[in-house]
Design an enzyme around this catalytic site. Sequence first.
Site, PDB file in Angstrom:
ATOM      1  N   PHE A 187      -5.170   7.819   9.412  1.00 59.22           N
ATOM      2  CA  PHE A 187      -5.326   7.224  10.745  1.00 59.22           C
ATOM      3  C   PHE A 187      -4.007   7.007  11.462  1.00 59.22           C
ATOM      4  CE2 PHE A 187      -4.531   3.380   8.212  1.00 59.22           C
ATOM      5  CZ  PHE A 187      -3.651   2.681   9.027  1.00 59.22           C
TER       6      PHE A 187
ATOM      7  N   LYS B  81     -10.517  17.414   8.369  1.00 58.37           N
ATOM      8  CA  LYS B  81     -11.318  16.189   8.224  1.00 58.37           C
ATOM      9  C   LYS B  81     -10.403  15.033   8.592  1.00 58.37           C
ATOM     10  CE  LYS B  81     -12.232  12.924   6.275  1.00 58.37           C
ATOM     11  NZ  LYS B  81     -12.223  11.487   6.768  1.00 58.37           N
TER      12      LYS B  81
ATOM     13  N   GLU C 224     -11.823   8.819  10.247  1.00 56.27           N
ATOM     14  CA  GLU C 224     -12.933   8.392  11.101  1.00 56.27           C
ATOM     15  C   GLU C 224     -12.555   7.205  11.973  1.00 56.27           C
ATOM     16  OE1 GLU C 224     -13.732   6.701   6.903  1.00 56.27           O
ATOM     17  OE2 GLU C 224     -12.763   8.441   7.849  1.00 56.27           O
TER      18      GLU C 224
ATOM     19  N   SER D 168      -3.222   7.040   1.010  1.00 60.73           N
ATOM     20  CA  SER D 168      -2.745   6.093   0.009  1.00 60.73           C
ATOM     21  C   SER D 168      -2.658   6.766  -1.361  1.00 60.73           C
ATOM     22  CB  SER D 168      -3.689   4.896  -0.070  1.00 60.73           C
ATOM     23  OG  SER D 168      -4.942   5.285  -0.615  1.00 60.73           O
TER      24      SER D 168
ATOM     25  N   CYS E  84       4.182   5.810   6.540  1.00 62.34           N
ATOM     26  CA  CYS E  84       4.634   5.913   5.155  1.00 62.34           C
ATOM     27  C   CYS E  84       6.143   6.033   5.043  1.00 62.34           C
ATOM     28  CB  CYS E  84       3.967   7.098   4.461  1.00 62.34           C
ATOM     29  SG  CYS E  84       4.467   8.700   5.110  1.00 62.34           S
TER      30      CYS E  84
END
Length: 502
Positions: free
Chosen positions: A156, A180, A183, A233, A288
């Site tokens: 995200f 993908k 969401e 993650s 990150c």
Amino acid sequence: MTNTMTKPAAISHWLNGQVTPGTSGRSSPVYNPATGEVQGLVDLASRAEVNAAVDAASAAARAWRQVPLSRRAEIMFRFRALLDARRDDLARILTREHGKVHADALGEIARGLENVDFACGISTLLKGGYSEGASTGVDVYSIQQPLGVVVGITPFNFPAMVPLWMLANALACGNAFILKPSEKDPSASLFLAALLQEAGLPDGVLTVLHGDREAVDALLEHPDVAAVSFVGSTPVARTIYEKGTAHGKRVQALGGAKNHMLVLPDADVSMAADAAVSAAYGSAGERCMAISVVLAVGDVGDALVDAIAQRLPALKVGPGDQPGNEMGPLITREHRDRVAGYVASAQAQGAAVVVDGRSQTFDGNGFFLGVSLLDQVTPDMDAYRDEIFGPVLCVVRVPTYEEGLKLINGNEFGNGTAIFTRDGGAARQFQFDCQVGMVGVNVPIPVPVAYYSFGGWKASLFGDTHMYGPDGVRFYTRTKVITSRWPDPASSRIDLGFPQNR
């Protein structure tokens, strides 16, 4: 009484060159983090929808791999021009769904564009090798060929840049790409898909498939998916890597981070403080490569903490679409509360809360949290051990360079690190000693330019290759070696011995 509430927008898949509503009957809310309101409902793909999407991508890949390199490069150049011209439009989508301020969104797009720039050189990047006369009358050469259908699962926090890390090289190399996206902020991916179609990418070569774990599992298990790229993650990265490789796929999975910035006593304190604030609180700390720990060596600690603290009241936190704001909200209410919990636990465990972001108040129901600065943090505290992924900066005091290096190398993550010093010898020794994949020397966020590759060490990366750049081309292709002879038929004979080069 009239209902004036706006109905959430439907956010659907991109299949075969068009927006296609889902058929699973499942959806997930998409929030505006600055207001807390649901602004969209994104379709979540079923296993059956995933299977249909992979079948369509497989058919498209067979034709796309035969498209000449010059044509693929031409499409990348057109895509680059369109994306450059529409970057403001895309930035507004990022602000609306992720919450980051407009300037930060534009910066994300700029870094993504660098990867498209790199992919525009695909004709040169896919040159093989050739050895004439490897043996008598024998030539040997190598070629790089696409894998087929490849998948990108993206996070995200960078809904435009990370997809561009993957899809630019994957498509240019001749693969069909299934994206993908997260969401939580899915619309940027649809925007990119529409631009690629406008640039001339054939229908079916790019698919955007929204979904949750059901879709991810189906992609990881599908026999026609050749490779999977992932950023997220560490626990999920490990799962993606293990499950993908167990199903025979090539996998690169980038995980979490706990990036340290080592500040030596000879460093320019003002420059180090500026860098720490920029690297810790930019994009609300949801990246990150954020600096989450400053290691203050020796007597530099007091001056450095004071300098950082003095800069924080001037930071403007608020909705990303309002000019002048420098930091927006966090992605969800739950994540905001989790980040705030680390400030509370650090205080309970003995850290000094120099600046408490929980005390800053905001109008409305957005997912805002002010910036926090924690001093006297120790390695046994939760705020040090865990990846917080929010606007919290920890300062750990260490007596020597060696003690600071020991903490960096002892950490389970090895994504990025930085050293601030005026001593060239110390900096050179640090880049040799540290067990981290990306290193900055007086650069707090050492994200490589697009013609190098991005990736950490240890629990920050699962797989053998880093992301984008030269490693990206290697990841999305496989090498084939051809040995050829065009002999005089009169010289042909039977030889049952081991093949010799002579």
